[in-house]
Write a protein that holds these residues in place. Structure first.
Motif: not given
Length: 178
Positions: A87-109
């Motif tokens: 919902g935030f079209d202004n965001i161009e860069e995202v860092w996700l560090l040391s958060v327990d992400l799995k493949d399916k968690d990428l879907e919103p991105l």
């Protein structure tokens, strides 16, 4: 402070001394501090870390509508943030560090219209995550720290030209020091 463009609460000392990670809080910032950050209207990049910061509270920040870059490390409830990011079209860069992400968690991105740069470290991604990255229309830079085979890394580099792999942190090395 009003002209401040970038603010990151990551502690570089903790990163330089990885054997201390987990023993010390990297940042004293908590959810109660986030409303104060909203007054920094000139910020374009914000880095938040620590278990006392939650994705659900970050989403409530009005500042999120002005940022170009959001960087989070070891925060709680990262999934609330991930679900809200499209919902935030202004965001161009995202860092996700040391958060327990799995493949399916990428879907919103995959629904982020202007995501150009993505850094994900210390997570649970597998080589199957490539299909998610390929669905990110403007992604030009991807940084991962996966300990995959050379063939798997090459597959990523061929599919995403700006894909890089940083060395995987090996805690066993630091355990040998007093």
């Amino acid at each position: 402070w009003h002209r401040l463009k970038d603010l990151c609460f990551f502690n570089s000392l903790i990163k330089a001394l990885p054997r201390y990670e987990g023993r010390y809080e990297e940042s004293l910032v908590s959810d109660s501090f986030l409303p104060i950050l909203n007054s920094f209207e000139g910020l374009r990049s914000l880095g938040l870390c620590g278990h006392d910061v939650s994705g659900g509270e970050i989403v409530k920040m009005s500042l999120l509508k002005k940022l170009r870059s959001i960087k989070v490390k070891s925060i709680s409830d990262v999934y609330s943030l991930l679900r809200a990011l499209p919902g935030f079209d202004n965001i161009e860069e995202v860092w996700l560090l040391s958060v327990d992400l799995k493949d399916k968690d990428l879907e919103p991105l995959t629904r982020m219209k202007n995501l150009k740069s993505l850094r994900i470290t210390r997570c649970q991604l597998t080589p199957a995550s490539l299909s998610y990255f390929q669905r990110m229309p403007k992604l030009r830079k991807l940084m991962l720290d996966r300990n995959w085979t050379d063939g798997e890394k090459q597959r990523f580099r061929r599919a995403i030209h700006g894909c890089e792999f940083e060395p995987v942190f090996d805690r066993r090395y630091w355990r040998g020091f007093p």
